[in-house]
Design a protein around this motif. Structure first.
Motif, mmCIF file in Angstrom:
data_model
loop_
_atom_site.group_PDB
_atom_site.id
_atom_site.type_symbol
_atom_site.label_atom_id
_atom_site.label_comp_id
_atom_site.label_asym_id
_atom_site.label_seq_id
_atom_site.Cartn_x
_atom_site.Cartn_y
_atom_site.Cartn_z
ATOM 1 N N PHE A 118 44.709 38.976 38.100
ATOM 2 C CA PHE A 118 44.340 40.247 37.474
ATOM 3 C C PHE A 118 45.478 41.262 37.602
ATOM 4 C CE2 PHE A 118 42.606 44.498 37.445
ATOM 5 C CZ PHE A 118 41.752 44.483 36.354
ATOM 6 N N ARG A 119 45.996 41.427 38.820
ATOM 7 C CA ARG A 119 47.013 42.478 39.020
ATOM 8 C C ARG A 119 48.308 42.165 38.277
ATOM 9 N NH1 ARG A 119 48.814 41.478 45.370
ATOM 10 N NH2 ARG A 119 49.566 39.374 45.004
ATOM 11 N N SER A 120 48.547 40.871 37.997
ATOM 12 C CA SER A 120 49.767 40.511 37.272
ATOM 13 C C SER A 120 49.682 40.844 35.789
ATOM 14 C CB SER A 120 50.040 39.008 37.381
ATOM 15 O OG SER A 120 50.045 38.614 38.708
ATOM 16 N N HIS A 121 48.469 40.935 35.249
ATOM 17 C CA HIS A 121 48.354 41.025 33.792
ATOM 18 C C HIS A 121 47.542 42.199 33.268
ATOM 19 C CE1 HIS A 121 50.304 37.161 33.405
ATOM 20 N NE2 HIS A 121 49.488 36.684 34.336
ATOM 21 N N VAL A 122 46.768 42.832 34.124
ATOM 22 C CA VAL A 122 45.897 43.905 33.629
ATOM 23 C C VAL A 122 46.233 45.196 34.360
ATOM 24 C CG1 VAL A 122 43.506 44.661 33.302
ATOM 25 C CG2 VAL A 122 44.046 42.214 33.256
ATOM 26 N N ASN A 123 46.412 46.278 33.596
ATOM 27 C CA ASN A 123 46.585 47.555 34.294
ATOM 28 C C ASN A 123 45.903 48.740 33.621
ATOM 29 O OD1 ASN A 123 48.374 47.988 32.200
ATOM 30 N ND2 ASN A 123 50.097 47.180 33.412
ATOM 31 N N SER A 124 45.091 48.465 32.591
ATOM 32 C CA SER A 124 44.420 49.585 31.928
ATOM 33 C C SER A 124 42.913 49.376 31.879
ATOM 34 C CB SER A 124 44.951 49.717 30.501
ATOM 35 O OG SER A 124 44.083 50.536 29.741
ATOM 36 N N TYR A 125 42.195 50.490 31.925
ATOM 37 C CA TYR A 125 40.731 50.431 31.789
ATOM 38 C C TYR A 125 40.336 49.829 30.452
ATOM 39 C CZ TYR A 125 40.778 54.275 28.449
ATOM 40 O OH TYR A 125 40.986 55.018 27.323
ATOM 41 N N LYS A 126 41.272 49.876 29.477
ATOM 42 C CA LYS A 126 40.952 49.377 28.135
ATOM 43 C C LYS A 126 40.689 47.868 28.137
ATOM 44 C CE LYS A 126 43.608 52.895 25.758
ATOM 45 N NZ LYS A 126 44.994 53.158 25.375
ATOM 46 N N ASP A 127 41.206 47.162 29.132
ATOM 47 C CA ASP A 127 40.997 45.710 29.211
ATOM 48 C C ASP A 127 39.725 45.338 29.965
ATOM 49 O OD1 ASP A 127 43.316 45.145 27.767
ATOM 50 O OD2 ASP A 127 44.539 45.399 29.576
ATOM 51 N N LEU A 128 38.968 46.351 30.365
ATOM 52 C CA LEU A 128 37.729 46.105 31.109
ATOM 53 C C LEU A 128 36.538 46.359 30.196
ATOM 54 C CD1 LEU A 128 38.666 47.881 34.450
ATOM 55 C CD2 LEU A 128 39.103 45.525 33.742
ATOM 56 N N PRO A 129 35.385 45.799 30.475
ATOM 57 C CA PRO A 129 35.077 44.903 31.577
ATOM 58 C C PRO A 129 35.623 43.503 31.327
ATOM 59 C CG PRO A 129 33.156 45.110 30.160
ATOM 60 C CD PRO A 129 34.211 46.045 29.603
ATOM 61 N N LEU A 130 35.826 42.768 32.427
ATOM 62 C CA LEU A 130 36.341 41.409 32.335
ATOM 63 C C LEU A 130 35.661 40.549 33.401
ATOM 64 C CD1 LEU A 130 38.572 39.486 31.158
ATOM 65 C CD2 LEU A 130 40.058 40.303 32.996
ATOM 66 N N THR A 131 35.155 39.400 32.971
ATOM 67 C CA THR A 131 34.629 38.444 33.954
ATOM 68 C C THR A 131 35.239 37.078 33.684
ATOM 69 O OG1 THR A 131 32.541 39.615 34.280
ATOM 70 C CG2 THR A 131 32.567 37.293 34.867
ATOM 71 N N LEU A 132 35.948 36.568 34.681
ATOM 72 C CA LEU A 132 36.602 35.259 34.587
ATOM 73 C C LEU A 132 35.912 34.314 35.563
ATOM 74 C CD1 LEU A 132 40.257 36.624 34.757
ATOM 75 C CD2 LEU A 132 39.094 35.783 32.689
ATOM 76 N N TYR A 133 35.821 33.043 35.164
ATOM 77 C CA TYR A 133 35.211 32.088 36.099
ATOM 78 C C TYR A 133 35.847 30.725 35.927
ATOM 79 C CZ TYR A 133 32.703 29.485 32.485
ATOM 80 O OH TYR A 133 32.409 28.683 31.405
ATOM 81 N N HIS A 134 35.681 29.886 36.919
ATOM 82 C CA HIS A 134 36.049 28.480 36.750
ATOM 83 C C HIS A 134 35.054 27.589 37.493
ATOM 84 C CE1 HIS A 134 38.927 28.021 40.500
ATOM 85 N NE2 HIS A 134 37.802 28.616 40.800
ATOM 86 N N ILE A 135 35.133 26.301 37.164
ATOM 87 C CA ILE A 135 34.365 25.299 37.909
ATOM 88 C C ILE A 135 35.420 24.414 38.553
ATOM 89 C CG2 ILE A 135 32.731 23.379 37.776
ATOM 90 C CD1 ILE A 135 31.414 24.728 35.391
ATOM 91 N N GLN A 136 35.511 24.493 39.865
ATOM 92 C CA GLN A 136 36.622 23.816 40.538
ATOM 93 C C GLN A 136 36.173 23.329 41.919
ATOM 94 O OE1 GLN A 136 39.088 21.990 40.661
ATOM 95 N NE2 GLN A 136 40.889 23.258 40.214
ATOM 96 N N TRP A 137 36.819 22.286 42.398
ATOM 97 C CA TRP A 137 36.522 21.753 43.732
ATOM 98 C C TRP A 137 36.954 22.730 44.805
ATOM 99 C CZ3 TRP A 137 33.301 17.817 43.999
ATOM 100 C CH2 TRP A 137 33.105 17.096 42.812
#
Ligand code: P5A
Length: 445
Positions: A118-137
């Motif tokens: 998140f900190r590498s790619h997002v820095n504005s409120y305009k990109d929110l809300p954001l929910t990311l997920y994965h299915i991983q071991w």
């Protein structure tokens, strides 16, 4: 799939190491093989169910507007040093050194890594809300791995992370996850009750665990029995509607339901006595709101509409994907074996040929097998040259919800038999009607 070509290593005897029914049936039905304490290979039948469960999770995440990605299982220790959890996490964390001597770990969860993305790619409120997920071991070096996939050391988790500008938005993400999890579990034929819990090493104040009631569950739970009367059912939910998600959350969480960690004897005793229940449950998921715990420590900030910079509000949300197989079996079995709910069954229907090698019977089975495949279904045809009793025992053990039995005697009268695994009820009908009935049953799944 034809049984003669499949890999289904069923066991006749009860494995001595299995203490609970789900573990026993998963081993006996050839679904898993233990490779080390709490570490399993997923044999074809188990793998198929795991994939069906993953698919439901993905579909319900998409419905809620959450976005899939994939993070690695191995993580650099430095990220965890930033949040302070590298030292805090203790012996459950499997620590590894690479050939350069760098500290690595097998991820037990991914709050740090997702915050780094998140900190590498997002820095504005305009990109929110954001929910990311994965299915991983994941790997947690549990002190007492046991009960098969229920408490593994390596296990599959769906983990999601929300990023929001305000606390209010982050609480909406919390409520949205709660609703979407309820729907996910219901599609798997499970009633999972949200219960107020303790946040442990993830942190934060607000957290609910989802518990499936089962005698073999590892958690002690206390609840108002009225909570078991509520279900989401076919309600149409708008996941962007804050008020609607909040109302569902309140409906499901205002009655008393807590794990032993947060149990409050006085509040419990205020419930009418006949509704006071103390039982055991299997934790199949947990949701957390922890605000800026990670974003502050790791510098994940966003620019607000008035130009100031604030740490992003976060929560995380987990489903025990591999544990769910055990939970579903604990909730749905009899003394002959597993009874899969239609939503997660590895094959939609079994076909049992009572007289392999008899031309008419073989042809009728082939016809049913091909017709079901043509309809997009996945049947399992027992085409082995074996006794009827043995074929029935295998079908009952592996738990396909529907079975079509075909034999020369029935065919003489133009009928086959359609049997429900759940009720044991059999009905005679033509092969075409049996196929049509199976197609109709799965139309809603
Ligand atoms: C939420 C997602 C978390 O780790 N971080 C990311 C948060 N939550 S949790 O409650 O610790 O785990 C989420 C779910 O994973 C399952 N689970 C397990 N399944 C099998 N074996 C284990 N050893 C194990 N540990 C956790 C549970 O279903 C839990 O709710």
């Amino acid at each position: 799939m034809r049984m003669t070509r499949y890999f289904l290593p069923v066991l006749k005897e009860n494995p001595a190491e299995a203490q609970i029914v789900s573990h026993r049936y998963m081993l006996r039905a050839g679904m898993i093989k233990q490779q080390a304490a709490g570490i399993y290979s997923w044999l074809p039948l188990g793998y198929k169910v795991l994939k069906r469960i993953e698919q439901i999770v993905h579909e319900e995440q998409a419905r809620a507007g959450h976005i899939p990605l994939l993070m690695p299982t191995l993580q650099p220790a430095d990220l965890w040093r930033e949040s302070g959890r590298y030292d805090d996490y203790g012996q459950e964390m499997l620590r590894i050194k690479d050939r350069q001597g760098r500290d690595m770990l097998y991820g037990p969860t991914n709050e740090e890594m997702i915050t780094d993305i998140f900190r590498s790619h997002v820095n504005s409120y305009k990109d929110l809300p954001l929910t990311l997920y994965h299915i991983q071991w994941k790997f947690r070096d549990e002190m007492r791995p046991r009960f098969g996939v229920m408490r593994g050391r390596e296990f599959l988790m769906k983990d999601g992370y929300n990023f929001d500008l305000t606390v209010e938005d982050a609480l909406h993400a919390y409520n949205r996850h709660l609703v979407s999890y309820l729907r996910t579990y219901e599609r798997m034929g499970l009633q999972a009750i949200p219960m107020r819990a303790d946040s442990g090493p993830i942190g934060g104040e607000d957290t609910h665990e989802f518990l499936v009631l089962a005698e073999t569950g590892e958690s002690e739970v206390f609840y108002d029995s009225a909570v078991t009367d509520i279900s989401l059912g076919a309600r149409d939910i708008d996941y962007d509607d804050k008020a609607q998600c909040k109302a569902v959350m309140e409906e499901f969480t205002s009655l008393y339901a807590r794990t032993d960690e947060t149990h409050d004897e006085a509040a419990f005793n205020a419930i009418p006595e006949e509704r006071r229940k103390c039982a055991r449950g299997i934790e199949v998921g947990q949701i957390f709101f922890f605000g800026t715990k990670y974003s502050e420590a790791m510098g994940a900030t966003v620019v607000t509409p008035d130009g100031s910079k604030v740490p992003v509000q976060m929560g995380s949300h987990g489903i025990g994907v591999s544990r769910l197989l055990g939970a579903i079996i604990e909730a749905s079995h009899d003394d002959k074996g597993i009874i899969w709910p239609e939503g997660v069954t590895p094959f939609h229907c079994g076909i049992v040929n009572l007289k392999q090698g008899d031309d008419d019977t073989d042809a009728a089975c082939e016809g049913i097998y091909k017709a079901l495949q043509k309809a997009g279904l996945d049947p399992l045809y027992d085409d082995r040259n074996d006794r009827a009793g043995a074929k029935f025992a295998t079908m009952d053990l592996i738990g396909l919800p529907w079975r079509i039995t075909v034999g020369p005697r029935g065919l003489k009268n133009g009928v086959v038999e359609l049997t429900s695994r759940r009720t044991g009820e059999s009905v005679e009908m033509t092969a075409d009607d049996a196929v049509a009935r199976i197609i109709e049953i799965y139309a809603g799944h």
